[in-house]
Design a protein around this motif. Structure first.
Motif, PDB file in Angstrom:
ATOM      1  N   SER A   1       0.863  -1.184   0.000  1.00 39.24           N
ATOM      2  CA  SER A   1       0.000   0.000   0.000  1.00 39.24           C
ATOM      3  C   SER A   1       0.896   1.230   0.000  1.00 39.24           C
ATOM      4  CB  SER A   1      -0.925   0.010   1.217  1.00 39.24           C
ATOM      5  OG  SER A   1      -0.227   0.431   2.369  1.00 39.24           O
ATOM      6  N   SER A   2       0.307   2.388  -0.084  1.00 41.00           N
ATOM      7  CA  SER A   2       1.110   3.609  -0.087  1.00 41.00           C
ATOM      8  C   SER A   2       1.771   3.869   1.254  1.00 41.00           C
ATOM      9  CB  SER A   2       0.227   4.811  -0.464  1.00 41.00           C
ATOM     10  OG  SER A   2      -0.825   4.968   0.479  1.00 41.00           O
ATOM     11  N   ARG A   3       1.295   3.166   2.309  1.00 44.67           N
ATOM     12  CA  ARG A   3       1.808   3.433   3.645  1.00 44.67           C
ATOM     13  C   ARG A   3       2.519   2.261   4.295  1.00 44.67           C
ATOM     14  NH1 ARG A   3      -3.683   6.756   4.721  1.00 44.67           N
ATOM     15  NH2 ARG A   3      -2.807   8.806   5.114  1.00 44.67           N
ATOM     16  N   SER A   4       2.257   1.047   3.847  1.00 43.04           N
ATOM     17  CA  SER A   4       2.900  -0.107   4.476  1.00 43.04           C
ATOM     18  C   SER A   4       2.838  -1.308   3.549  1.00 43.04           C
ATOM     19  CB  SER A   4       2.203  -0.453   5.804  1.00 43.04           C
ATOM     20  OG  SER A   4       0.911  -0.982   5.566  1.00 43.04           O
ATOM     21  N   LYS A   5       3.641  -2.294   3.882  1.00 47.43           N
ATOM     22  CA  LYS A   5       3.492  -3.582   3.239  1.00 47.43           C
ATOM     23  C   LYS A   5       2.320  -4.296   3.906  1.00 47.43           C
ATOM     24  CE  LYS A   5       6.040  -7.757   1.968  1.00 47.43           C
ATOM     25  NZ  LYS A   5       7.344  -8.475   2.010  1.00 47.43           N
ATOM     26  N   VAL A   6       1.569  -5.051   3.133  1.00 48.70           N
ATOM     27  CA  VAL A   6       0.398  -5.755   3.658  1.00 48.70           C
ATOM     28  C   VAL A   6       0.563  -7.247   3.409  1.00 48.70           C
ATOM     29  CG1 VAL A   6      -2.110  -6.012   3.536  1.00 48.70           C
ATOM     30  CG2 VAL A   6      -1.074  -3.759   3.198  1.00 48.70           C
ATOM     31  N   ILE A   7       0.440  -8.027   4.487  1.00 47.08           N
ATOM     32  CA  ILE A   7       0.483  -9.485   4.371  1.00 47.08           C
ATOM     33  C   ILE A   7      -0.774 -10.032   5.042  1.00 47.08           C
ATOM     34  CG2 ILE A   7       1.754 -11.601   4.859  1.00 47.08           C
ATOM     35  CD1 ILE A   7       4.279  -9.985   5.100  1.00 47.08           C
ATOM     36  N   SER A   8      -1.578 -10.761   4.296  1.00 55.85           N
ATOM     37  CA  SER A   8      -2.833 -11.294   4.829  1.00 55.85           C
ATOM     38  C   SER A   8      -2.866 -12.807   4.664  1.00 55.85           C
ATOM     39  CB  SER A   8      -4.041 -10.685   4.100  1.00 55.85           C
ATOM     40  OG  SER A   8      -4.055  -9.285   4.208  1.00 55.85           O
ATOM     41  N   GLY A   9      -3.406 -13.478   5.655  1.00 57.13           N
ATOM     42  CA  GLY A   9      -3.666 -14.905   5.539  1.00 57.13           C
ATOM     43  C   GLY A   9      -5.141 -15.128   5.286  1.00 57.13           C
TER      44      GLY A   9
END
Length: 283
Positions: free
Chosen positions: A129-137
């Motif tokens: 994202s523009s603000r952070s890395k996103v990791i979803s399970g």
């Protein structure tokens, strides 16, 4: 550093706080990762709007029998603590959804008739994202065990980042897997009888896990004072009280970060982030 956001029950605003904190943390010079460990119903990506996504399958091991070597002795069924194997006919029955991939049946089979095969139970989705890395399970529909997906997700977390872990609601095994090695936890609750009851359960869980924590009371002006009194009686730090604000509900309904819709909330989240950082030694 890992900071977990948890709640004894659903609907307290846990994901709202976690995603906005992840966005607020982006003002630091450290890399930020938002990890959605609510794998049965991940929705943090709705607010962080990540792209460049990649999916990685999560697989678990289950037993497979070679009937040329299997003599139906039943030892595998006896040693399985989870009742995932039954000997009821000419071939052993395996119940994949009950198997915990412990490997006991493979190790103790006297004829060597059991090997392990892989079975997909979910996916890990990564993006930016523009603000952070996103990791979803995300646990596959119909699967019963969330912890293996959470465990694989946490293996992918960098050690040199501020990691915001969005834990599932409750106090069961999936929650423990999500928060167990975190440096700090934030319990998001609401000032209602149900909220207080489940806050007590989450409080006891974190005490046993020996994880330092504080409490955020959401919709603080729409309940009673029993939650505040419980925190005072047990020397639990109240990090933030958030009264109901229509702009926050509207932002949530649009899938937007609340810090972008309310200056008051933005200030409170920035203060909350700084308060958390003061309580956790980083490095």
């Amino acid at each position: 550093m890992k900071i977990a956001f948890a709640s004894g029950k659903g609907g307290t605003g846990k994901t709202t706080i976690a995603t906005n904190i992840a966005a607020a943390a982006a003002v630091s010079n450290e890399p930020v990762v938002y990890a959605d460990c609510d794998v049965e119903e991940p929705n943090g990506h709705i607010f962080l709007h990540h792209d460049n996504t990649k999916e990685i399958d999560v697989e678990v091991a289950i037993p497979s029998f070679d009937m040329e070597d299997c003599d139906l002795c039943g030892i595998c069924s006896k040693v399985c603590q989870f009742n995932a194997i039954a000997i009821l006919g000419p071939e052993p029955l395996v119940f994949p959804s009950l198997c915990h991939s412990c490997g006991a049946c493979v190790e103790l089979c006297p004829t060597g008739a059991i090997t392990e095969t892989s079975r997909k139970i979910g996916v890990i989705i990564t993006g930016e994202s523009s603000r952070s890395k996103v990791i979803s399970g995300r646990l596959d529909v119909g699967e019963a065990m969330a912890p293996p997906v959470t465990k694989e997700l946490k293996k992918m977390l960098p050690k040199d980042a501020i990691v915001i872990i969005d834990a599932p609601p409750g106090t069961s095994c999936p929650v423990i897997e999500a928060v167990k090695d975190c440096d700090y936890a934030v319990l998001v609750t609401e000032p209602t009888p149900f909220g207080l009851n489940d806050l007590k359960l989450a409080y006891e869980m974190l005490l046993k896990l020996e994880i330092p924590f504080g409490v955020v009371i959401n919709r603080s002006d729409m309940g009673d004072d029993r939650t505040v009194n419980f925190c005072k009686e047990n020397n639990i730090e109240i990090l933030l009280e958030i009264p109901f604000e229509l702009a926050l509900a509207e932002a949530y309904s649009r899938g937007e970060l609340a810090i972008d819709s309310s200056e008051i909330f933005n200030t409170k989240i920035q203060d909350l982030y700084r308060n958390i950082m003061k309580r956790v030694s980083y490095g």
